[in-house]
Design a protein around this motif. Structure first.
Motif, mmCIF file in Angstrom:
data_model
loop_
_atom_site.group_PDB
_atom_site.id
_atom_site.type_symbol
_atom_site.label_atom_id
_atom_site.label_comp_id
_atom_site.label_asym_id
_atom_site.label_seq_id
_atom_site.Cartn_x
_atom_site.Cartn_y
_atom_site.Cartn_z
ATOM 1 N N GLU A 218 0.784 -1.186 0.385
ATOM 2 C CA GLU A 218 -0.121 0.249 0.027
ATOM 3 C C GLU A 218 0.886 0.866 -0.457
ATOM 4 N N ARG A 219 2.266 0.674 0.308
ATOM 5 C CA ARG A 219 2.903 2.662 0.578
ATOM 6 C C ARG A 219 3.826 2.320 -1.014
ATOM 7 N N GLN A 220 3.674 1.693 -1.844
ATOM 8 C CA GLN A 220 4.601 1.907 -3.061
ATOM 9 C C GLN A 220 3.935 3.038 -3.766
ATOM 10 N N ARG A 221 5.188 3.167 -4.417
ATOM 11 C CA ARG A 221 4.956 4.722 -4.953
ATOM 12 C C ARG A 221 6.039 4.678 -6.081
ATOM 13 N N ILE A 222 6.183 5.533 -7.494
ATOM 14 C CA ILE A 222 7.032 5.635 -7.849
ATOM 15 C C ILE A 222 7.906 7.248 -8.160
ATOM 16 N N SER A 223 8.976 6.407 -7.377
ATOM 17 C CA SER A 223 10.332 7.901 -7.071
ATOM 18 C C SER A 223 10.809 7.880 -7.943
ATOM 19 N N THR A 224 10.895 8.995 -8.724
ATOM 20 C CA THR A 224 12.582 9.261 -9.902
ATOM 21 C C THR A 224 13.896 9.405 -8.711
ATOM 22 N N ILE A 225 13.539 10.090 -7.329
ATOM 23 C CA ILE A 225 14.659 9.756 -6.478
ATOM 24 C C ILE A 225 15.623 8.515 -6.200
ATOM 25 N N VAL A 226 14.424 7.158 -6.010
ATOM 26 C CA VAL A 226 15.343 6.275 -5.167
ATOM 27 C C VAL A 226 15.663 5.573 -7.276
ATOM 28 N N ALA A 227 14.680 5.901 -8.490
ATOM 29 C CA ALA A 227 15.488 5.708 -9.737
ATOM 30 C C ALA A 227 16.616 6.142 -9.574
ATOM 31 N N LEU A 228 16.982 7.306 -9.780
ATOM 32 C CA LEU A 228 18.309 7.698 -10.097
ATOM 33 C C LEU A 228 19.515 7.593 -8.992
ATOM 34 N N THR A 229 18.839 6.929 -7.771
ATOM 35 C CA THR A 229 19.981 6.307 -6.709
ATOM 36 C C THR A 229 20.716 4.815 -7.095
ATOM 37 N N VAL A 230 19.525 4.224 -7.707
ATOM 38 C CA VAL A 230 19.406 3.137 -8.696
ATOM 39 C C VAL A 230 20.092 3.035 -9.250
ATOM 40 N N GLY A 231 20.359 4.306 -10.450
ATOM 41 C CA GLY A 231 21.171 4.330 -11.578
ATOM 42 C C GLY A 231 22.242 4.890 -11.778
ATOM 43 N N PHE A 232 22.590 5.905 -10.301
ATOM 44 C CA PHE A 232 24.144 6.554 -10.063
ATOM 45 C C PHE A 232 24.539 4.638 -9.723
ATOM 46 N N ALA A 233 24.070 4.101 -8.758
ATOM 47 C CA ALA A 233 25.132 3.675 -7.914
ATOM 48 C C ALA A 233 25.661 2.225 -9.382
ATOM 49 N N ALA A 234 24.392 2.191 -10.116
ATOM 50 C CA ALA A 234 25.311 0.917 -11.182
ATOM 51 C C ALA A 234 25.935 1.226 -12.052
ATOM 52 N N TYR A 235 25.912 2.939 -12.129
ATOM 53 C CA TYR A 235 27.045 3.239 -13.555
ATOM 54 C C TYR A 235 28.580 3.331 -12.287
ATOM 55 N N ILE A 236 28.321 3.433 -10.194
ATOM 56 C CA ILE A 236 30.149 3.356 -9.556
ATOM 57 C C ILE A 236 29.788 2.573 -9.610
ATOM 58 N N ILE A 237 29.623 1.127 -9.187
ATOM 59 C CA ILE A 237 29.759 -0.298 -9.368
ATOM 60 C C ILE A 237 30.184 -1.013 -10.625
ATOM 61 N N PHE A 238 29.609 -0.435 -11.482
ATOM 62 C CA PHE A 238 30.412 -0.564 -13.151
ATOM 63 C C PHE A 238 31.368 -0.525 -13.574
ATOM 64 N N ALA A 239 31.925 0.770 -13.421
ATOM 65 C CA ALA A 239 33.559 1.163 -13.334
ATOM 66 C C ALA A 239 34.520 0.413 -12.099
ATOM 67 N N ALA A 240 33.778 0.864 -10.890
ATOM 68 C CA ALA A 240 34.419 0.267 -9.895
ATOM 69 C C ALA A 240 34.645 -1.601 -9.822
#
Length: 163
Positions: free
Chosen positions: A74-96
């Protein structure tokens, strides 16, 4: 509540495979368009590229699983901040992951692999990994929000009890 978590986990698995497929397709298209190699330094070895992709996929999968199973339906929402965080983490982890995998394979030159990882941060391939992680997370959230709001399986118009 148990069905919601299992549904979210199954959708997270499919989203992770979709992320991997998008990475492979995008890397192939970028490589063709720019006439470059995904791993520009041949000295790092043949396994660094798959390790980088695998680390990014596992990162996105872990985030998606956490979003889907720890947040109540019931608390699920579409959050662009969460999506940006996941995208940034994937970007950093890919390179690291490239630097770590290269240094593990050749411990004599750790600074070379640090520079390799730093160089990967500016490549189109790392940027694509981050953007794809952002898009997949948004789509995952959209699927979860749509599913949890409708409560149950989709129904045909003649199956509804509107009358």
């Amino acid at each position: 509540m148990r069905d919601d978590r299992s549904y979210a986990a199954i959708v997270a698995v499919f989203a992770a495979f979709l992320y991997l497929a998008i990475l492979v397709a995008a890397f192939g298209l970028i490589s063709l368009a720019t006439n470059t190699e995904v791993i520009s330094d041949p000295a790092v070895g043949p396994l660094v590229g798959p390790v980088m992709c695998g680390a990014a996929v596992l990162t996105v999968f872990g985030f998606l699983l956490a979003i889907g199973t720890h947040v109540p339906a019931e608390r699920q929402r579409i959050s662009t901040i969460v999506a940006l965080t996941v995208g940034f983490a994937a970007y950093i982890i890919f390179a690291a992951a490239g630097g770590v995998a290269g240094a593990a394979g050749d411990p004599a030159q750790p600074f070379h692999y640090f520079l390799f990882a730093f160089d990967q941060l500016g490549s189109w391939y790392s940027i694509t990994a981050g953007i794809a992680g952002f898009v997949i997370t948004l789509l995952y959230q959209l699927v979860l929000v749509g599913r949890f709001r409708q409560r149950g399986r989709p129904r045909w118009p003649w199956e509804r009890d509107d009358e």
